[in-house]
Write a protein that holds these residues in place. Structure first.
Motif, PDB file in Angstrom:
ATOM      1  N   ARG A 232      33.636  64.248  48.141  1.00  0.00           N
ATOM      2  CA  ARG A 232      34.832  64.399  49.027  1.00  0.00           C
ATOM      3  C   ARG A 232      35.914  65.259  48.558  1.00  0.00           C
ATOM      4  O   ARG A 232      36.195  65.477  47.665  1.00  0.00           O
ATOM      5  CB  ARG A 232      35.347  62.716  49.191  1.00  0.00           C
ATOM      6  CG  ARG A 232      36.459  62.791  50.457  1.00  0.00           C
ATOM      7  CD  ARG A 232      36.992  61.506  50.499  1.00  0.00           C
ATOM      8  NE  ARG A 232      37.381  60.986  51.829  1.00  0.00           N
ATOM      9  CZ  ARG A 232      38.189  60.168  52.079  1.00  0.00           C
ATOM     10  NH1 ARG A 232      39.306  59.815  51.249  1.00  0.00           N
ATOM     11  NH2 ARG A 232      38.606  59.957  53.429  1.00  0.00           N
ATOM     12  N   HIS A 267      32.011  65.611  52.145  1.00  0.00           N
ATOM     13  CA  HIS A 267      32.883  64.976  52.860  1.00  0.00           C
ATOM     14  C   HIS A 267      34.130  65.331  52.985  1.00  0.00           C
ATOM     15  O   HIS A 267      34.984  65.590  51.857  1.00  0.00           O
ATOM     16  CB  HIS A 267      32.985  63.251  52.448  1.00  0.00           C
ATOM     17  CG  HIS A 267      33.654  62.285  53.233  1.00  0.00           C
ATOM     18  ND1 HIS A 267      33.959  61.053  52.888  1.00  0.00           N
ATOM     19  CD2 HIS A 267      34.391  62.493  54.310  1.00  0.00           C
ATOM     20  CE1 HIS A 267      34.647  60.369  53.862  1.00  0.00           C
ATOM     21  NE2 HIS A 267      34.916  61.283  54.814  1.00  0.00           N
ATOM     22  N   ILE A 290      29.876  65.177  56.471  1.00  0.00           N
ATOM     23  CA  ILE A 290      30.802  63.952  56.848  1.00  0.00           C
ATOM     24  C   ILE A 290      32.251  64.522  57.171  1.00  0.00           C
ATOM     25  O   ILE A 290      32.730  65.357  56.279  1.00  0.00           O
ATOM     26  CB  ILE A 290      30.918  63.162  55.847  1.00  0.00           C
ATOM     27  CG1 ILE A 290      29.444  62.335  55.626  1.00  0.00           C
ATOM     28  CG2 ILE A 290      31.674  61.763  56.722  1.00  0.00           C
ATOM     29  CD1 ILE A 290      29.524  61.231  54.679  1.00  0.00           C
ATOM     30  N   SER A 322      33.849  59.934  59.715  1.00  0.00           N
ATOM     31  CA  SER A 322      34.369  59.005  58.832  1.00  0.00           C
ATOM     32  C   SER A 322      35.445  58.695  59.549  1.00  0.00           C
ATOM     33  O   SER A 322      36.327  59.487  59.948  1.00  0.00           O
ATOM     34  CB  SER A 322      34.653  59.278  57.482  1.00  0.00           C
ATOM     35  OG  SER A 322      35.550  60.324  57.266  1.00  0.00           O
TER      36      SER A 322
END
Length: 377
Positions: A232, A267, A290, A322
């Motif tokens: 992320r 992400h 994502i 998300s």
């Protein structure tokens, strides 16, 4: 009027693949710190209820969990470096799997966002740059402590701690792990020239500042398999007093170094389909992307919970979307969005810590489908 006639047609509700996982939809529950673990980081039984209620998400990324004691940020956040942590998380993953869900666990080291009053330890960071705002501790708000600059030996041991935590997460029943490289925590602190003032091989140029992130991700991938690992990132996000002045060079360098690593996903936090950097990252990243929409914060959620922005990001090249606060307040978010049903409002006063209030007591849909009025977007 039938359920089918009220339902929205959207790519959000199409099935997708994530490595070996078959996802029933493209909606991901983003990791959300809720401070419901014990003081020493063991997930409480109520956390199993909370996550199982949200098992209809295509994927759940469980909340930030620390890979070692000094990495703890706030009181009552979960951890994943002891057997008791594994056992606590196993109750959660068993409950989610029984409800038909799939889970990754986010690994997060707080770096300078830690406090001796919480951990009994001096926080560590790339450089001795204190967090400028008060930090919540068991005794209330305290000024940020000046962190100790990590030695190269401590950097290496922290990399090893991330890898060990990943192995424990798999033992706890997670499908994989997400390495948290954003939102002002340790890896993000290495990426920013404001918080990383080192002059050795872990600082200075973009190549030096991405080194810690790359080493952590590669070690975790070696430990559990690259197909079980996500990263992320939060380019330019100012959470936790972060400042970055060269995102256009740092993040393409980081993505480029990891593009061929075979990771499960990347992400991107607060992704904006209008920004050139998002499109560059999408172009450079060959695997699943994502995207977390840049929704108003701390303003109330839009009425659709982020569905429209999620669809824009899918159209711009994202594979999965998300959502955080919308899942927090709506255990059946996927069905609500599919029907265009109204969403529960988020009760901010119960966000961090506490009991079942504002945690497991959000209602699911009870109204017959033909009584819903689709939410306009």
């Amino acid at each position: 009027m039938t359920m089918e006639s009220t339902a929205f047609t959207s790519r959000l509700f199409e099935p997708a693949r994530l490595g070996a996982l078959h996802l029933p939809n493209r909606l991901v529950m983003a990791p959300l710190t809720r401070n419901r673990a014990t003081a020493d980081g063991v997930p409480e039984p109520i956390m199993a209820t909370y996550y199982a209620q949200r098992a209809s998400a295509g994927l759940i990324i469980a909340e930030a969990s620390t890979p070692n004691a000094v990495g703890q940020t706030y009181p009552n956040i979960p951890a994943i470096y002891r057997d008791a942590h594994v056992a606590g998380w196993r109750r959660v993953t068993d409950a989610v799997r029984a409800a038909g869900g799939r889970m990754f666990l986010q690994l997060q080291h707080g770096g300078r966002i830690g406090h001796p009053d919480t951990t009994g330890l001096t926080p560590v960071a790339p450089s001795p740059v204190a967090f400028p705002d008060p930090i919540h501790t068991p005794g209330g708000s305290r000024p940020g402590a000046v962190p100790r600059e990590m030695t190269v030996a401590e950097i290496r041991s922290t990399v090893a701690d991330f890898a060990a935590a990943a192995r424990r997460a798999i033992d706890a029943g997670f499908e994989g792990v997400e390495v948290h490289g954003g939102n002002g925590y340790l890896i993000h602190q290495f990426l920013s020239g404001e918080t990383n003032r080192r002059t050795d091989g872990y600082g200075g140029s973009a190549a030096g500042r991405i080194r810690f992130a790359v080493e952590v991700v590669e070690a975790v991938a070696d430990a559990v398999g690259a197909a079980r690992v996500g990263l992320r990132i939060a380019p330019g996000v100012t959470a936790n007093a972060m400042r970055e002045h060269d995102v256009e060079s740092v993040y393409p360098a980081l993505v480029g170094r990891l593009a061929d690593a075979g990771l499960a996903y990347l992400h991107v936090v607060f992704a904006d389909p209008e920004q050139a950097l998002f499109h560059r990252i999408r172009g450079d990243w060959p695997a699943t992307l994502i995207a977390n929409p840049a929704l108003p914060w701390p303003s109330p959620l839009p009425a659709d919970g982020g569905r429209h922005e999620g669809e824009r990001l899918l159209a711009a090249g994202a594979d999965l979307i998300s959502l955080g606060r919308a899942f927090l307040a709506n255990p059946d978010l996927v069905e609500r969005l599919r029907r265009g049903a109204p969403l529960n409002p988020v009760r901010d006063e119960y966000w961090y810590g506490g009991t079942e209030l504002g945690y497991t007591d959000y209602p699911a849909l009870t109204t017959a489908p033909d009584r819903f009025h689709p939410v306009p977007v």
